[in-house]
Each structure stands twice: as structure tokens, then as C-alpha cells.
Design a protein around this motif. Structure first.
Motif, mmCIF file in Angstrom:
data_model
loop_
_atom_site.group_PDB
_atom_site.id
_atom_site.type_symbol
_atom_site.label_atom_id
_atom_site.label_comp_id
_atom_site.label_asym_id
_atom_site.label_seq_id
_atom_site.Cartn_x
_atom_site.Cartn_y
_atom_site.Cartn_z
ATOM 1 N N GLN A 74 -5.316 -26.108 -34.522
ATOM 2 C CA GLN A 74 -5.591 -27.447 -34.706
ATOM 3 C C GLN A 74 -6.388 -28.026 -33.513
ATOM 4 N N VAL A 75 -6.547 -27.175 -32.593
ATOM 5 C CA VAL A 75 -7.687 -27.387 -31.531
ATOM 6 C C VAL A 75 -8.114 -26.224 -31.179
ATOM 7 N N TYR A 106 -6.748 -30.591 -22.185
ATOM 8 C CA TYR A 106 -6.125 -31.480 -23.120
ATOM 9 C C TYR A 106 -5.218 -32.260 -22.153
ATOM 10 N N ARG A 172 -3.021 -39.671 -29.153
ATOM 11 C CA ARG A 172 -4.020 -38.640 -29.783
ATOM 12 C C ARG A 172 -4.019 -37.401 -28.670
ATOM 13 N N ASN A 176 -2.771 -33.681 -29.103
ATOM 14 C CA ASN A 176 -3.561 -32.498 -29.052
ATOM 15 C C ASN A 176 -3.047 -31.599 -27.846
ATOM 16 N N ARG A 179 -0.409 -29.492 -29.332
ATOM 17 C CA ARG A 179 -1.073 -28.421 -30.230
ATOM 18 C C ARG A 179 -1.628 -27.080 -29.803
#
Length: 402
Positions: A74-75, A106, A172, A176, A179
Motif C-alpha cells: 500500500q506504500v 514515512y 494519513r 502510511n 502500512r
């Protein structure tokens, strides 16, 4: 004199002939009497066994997991950690770390988002203070009404919106960062892995595939005319699965979970779905045999139960009648109710009783009520002490498998 001899001589010759004939007749042996021949047809019989019976429906299928998941990134980033269990055939638990993407960027994004949120909150507090000052100043003025702008309400709403946007950025960034850790969504077995340590993945990159190990499914095709032999409520019907494991014939117990509810347009079959829990025996503390995904199994779905039923070879049934040898050793045709044809046999629910002698040998000219005789083998046992429905009955107390 001569004339007298000519008259007497024929009578003498005739008399001598008669005497000779009588002599020969007296010497002839009388004809031997032949033994009376019994032309009663000889037949072989088998004893009928009537007992409770549960009908089943045969099917087949492939064992598959109820849940399977294609794991995607997803990242994006570099793979910096891999679990030693994240290999094909490995078993993983729910929430277990499978792989980690480099989180450095991140983490930095999260710090930046948190800083922006702190700044937005400070601006909001400052604007709230300025709004209170403006409200106090306008309270000293009695000849005019303050506007929204004079009370700095639009500015306050703007700063409040900035705080909400900053909070969304923090959420968010946190999501992330989370993720970057690829974790198992449920207890599973790894079917495939498409990444290696140090490889770079982008968003939606397929990193591997997981198969759920909690429940296995088997889609079982069933012909429409076989549903009459199944209970009205199909859910939770018992299913016996038969297959091989490590070269040995094995069976497992399963349950019908649901019907797919449609008829396949190609095969014209309906599908029932059977489920078996813990197929790899990971949770149970017993000696159950695992059933592996991809295994081919034959299935026997247990259906309706009959209080009394008998199995008779199909070729012996003509026009719903079977030949029976009655107590008087006469042919009797019993009218029966056929529930189902099963291969070379038929299942009969009415018309027969336990102990009835079923005639299994052919008759040239059968007539209802005709006299019959039982065949006797060399050991002196009548052929009615023979098999029926897969059993050999020697007497009322001695039963052995054929």
C-alpha cells in the motif's frame, strides 16, 4: 392215408409254432420300470434383509481455502525485513509481521505532519485570543453592532480548518507508516512470495498470496434429481469425504454450509458447499489427518432416513415386482415400492419383509403360484442360505461379510 397226413400236418405245424411262440414269450424279461422324473424347476434364493437405511448422494470436489488473499503493497519503498515464516508453505498467525518496507521517509512525513498540526493549533489559539479581544472592544461601543469580520469569526473558522487539515495529515502519515509493515490478516498458509530482502516495491505491487487455514471448502456438484434424497434443510447436513493422504485412503467429516442457489449453465448441476474446520489440524490437539488444499475428494452427503429398506439387484425387478419363494415353495410375485436406483441395485421401501426368499436364478416359463424346488449343494446346505444386500446369512445368529 396220404390225404389224412395232408390234413393233419398244417395243424401240427401251427401248434408247434404256437408252442414255440409261447416259449419265447415266457423267456422274455419284463421291461424295467423307470423311476418317476421330478420336473419341478430348481431355483436358488437369497434371504432379504430389511433394516433402517440412510440414503446418501455421491459427489466430488477439490479442497480449497474459504479465504485467500493477494497481499499488495500500500506504500512504496525498499524491503528491509522479511519474516522467516514468509515462505511458500509457511504457516503464519493473524497479525504476524511478514515484511517491512523502509519506514524512514514515512517517519519523517509523520514528524512533519505533527509539526504542521502544532503550528495550526498555535495559530488557532492565537486567533481565538484575538477574537475575545475584539469582542471585548465592541462591548464598549453602544451605538453600533459588530460584524462577523469585526469579531474575527471568519479568521477563526479558517484557523480551525487548518487544524483539521493538519490532523488529517497526521492520520494519513500514521497510516502510511503502519502500512510499511505487511501483516497477515488471519491465520494462514503462504502459497507464494514475490519479494526478496532489498527489493523495491511500489503501490499495488503483489508481494505474495495467503490461504486461510481456519476453514476449507469443497464445491460439490449435485444433479437436480438427487435433491429429493436430501433433507429439506441442507445446512449442516453431514458429509463424509474420502481421499488419500501420504498414499493411504483417508476420510474426513464435513458439514454442508450453503447451497449456491443456481444451476450451472454448462454442467446443468447445482452446487453445495461443504466446510471442514481446521483442515491442517493446527488448533486441534488430536491425531486427525490433515486435508490439504488442492486435494481431490469423493463426497457422500447423508440424506433422508428410511425406517425400513432392502437392497435388491435391479435385474430381478420387473414392473415393480420381484419373485419370491413362499412358505409352500411356490413362486409368488411381490409388488414393491422402489425408492431409488443405485447402480446395479434398487432400494425398496415397501413390499418385502426380512427373511423373504428372493429367487435369483432364471426361470424359463415363470407362472405365479407354480411349484418350485430349492437347489442343494454338496454340503447339504440349501441355496437360500446365501447373500443379499452384501451379507451372507448362514443362520439367524451367524452373519459374516461377503
Amino acid at each position: 392215408m396220404t390225404r389224412k397226413k395232408q390234413i393233419i400236418l398244417p395243424f401240427v405245424i401251427l401248434l408247434v409254432g404256437i408252442l414255440i411262440a409261447v416259449l419265447f414269450i415266457s423267456m422274455k424279461k419284463p421291461p424295467e420300470e423307470k423311476a418317476e422324473v421330478d420336473n419341478t424347476p430348481i431355483v436358488s434364493v437369497e434371504k432379504i434383509i430389511v433394516s433402517p437405511m440412510t440414503l446418501d448422494v455421491q459427489s466430488y470436489g477439490i479442497v480449497t481455502p474459504k479465504y485467500e488473499t493477494e497481499m499488495v503493497a500500500q506504500v512504496s519503498g525498499q524491503i528491509v525485513e522479511l519474516s522467516p515464516l514468509f515462505v511458500p508453505g509457511g504457516f503464519v498467525k493473524k497479525g504476524q509481521l511478514l515484511a517491512r518496507i523502509d519506514p524512514s521517509d514515512y517517519e519523517a512525513n509523520l514528524i512533519d505532519a505533527e509539526a504542521n498540526m502544532a503550528s495550526a493549533r498555535a495559530s488557532l489559539e492565537q486567533e481565538e485570543a484575538q477574537g475575545k479581544v475584539a469582542q471585548s472592544e465592541w462591548e464598549t461601543i453602544t451605538n453600533a453592532s459588530p460584524s462577523e469580520l469585526s469579531l474575527r469569526k471568519p479568521q477563526l473558522a479558517q484557523e480551525l480548518a487548518k487544524v483539521k487539515a493538519a490532523k488529517a495529515s497526521v492520520l494519513r502519515a500514521k497510516r502510511n507508516l503502519e502500512r510499511t509493515e505487511i501483516r497477515a490478516p488471519y491465520d494462514a498458509m503462504v502459497e507464494s512470495r514475490n519479494i526478496g530482502l532489498g527489493s523495491f516495491v511500489s503501490v499495488t505491487f503483489n508481494v505474495g498470496k495467503l490461504l486461510g487455514t481456519s476453514v476449507a471448502e469443497i464445491r460439490l456438484p449435485v444433479a437436480d434429481n438427487q435433491f429429493q434424497f436430501l433433507d429439506k434443510g441442507l445446512v449442516n447436513a453431514d458429509v463424509v469425504l474420502k481421499g488419500t493422504y501420504a498414499g493411504e485412503n483417508t476420510q474426513w467429516n464435513a458439514k454442508i454450509a450453503r447451497s449456491e442457489g443456481v444451476i450451472d449453465s454448462n454442467s446443468r448441476m447445482s452446487y453445495l458447499v461443504a466446510e471442514i474446520t481446521d483442515p491442517y489440524v493446527l488448533e486441534a490437539k488430536n491425531n486427525k489427518t490433515p486435508i490439504r488444499f488442492g486435494s481431490y475428494v469423493n463426497a457422500s452427503i447423508l440424506g433422508v432416513s428410511l425406517a425400513e429398506a432392502a437392497i435388491v439387484p435391479r435385474h430381478l425387478v420387473q414392473n415393480n415386482q420381484v419373485p419370491i419363494l413362499d412358505e409352500e415353495s411356490k413362486l409368488h410375485y411381490a409388488t414393491v415400492t422402489i425408492v431409488r436406483q443405485n447402480g446395479n441395485d434398487v432400494i425398496i421401501s415397501q413390499g418385502l419383509n426380512s427373511g423373504d426368499r428372493l429367487i435369483v436364478s432364471a426361470l424359463d416359463y415363470p407362472i405365479d403360484g407354480m411349484k418350485l424346488a430349492l437347489a442343494t449343494d454338496e454340503s447339504g446346505l440349501n441355496s437360500d442360505d446365501t447373500k443379499i444386500a452384501g451379507k451372507v446369512v448362514l443362520d439367524d445368529s451367524d452373519v459374516r461379510e461377503d
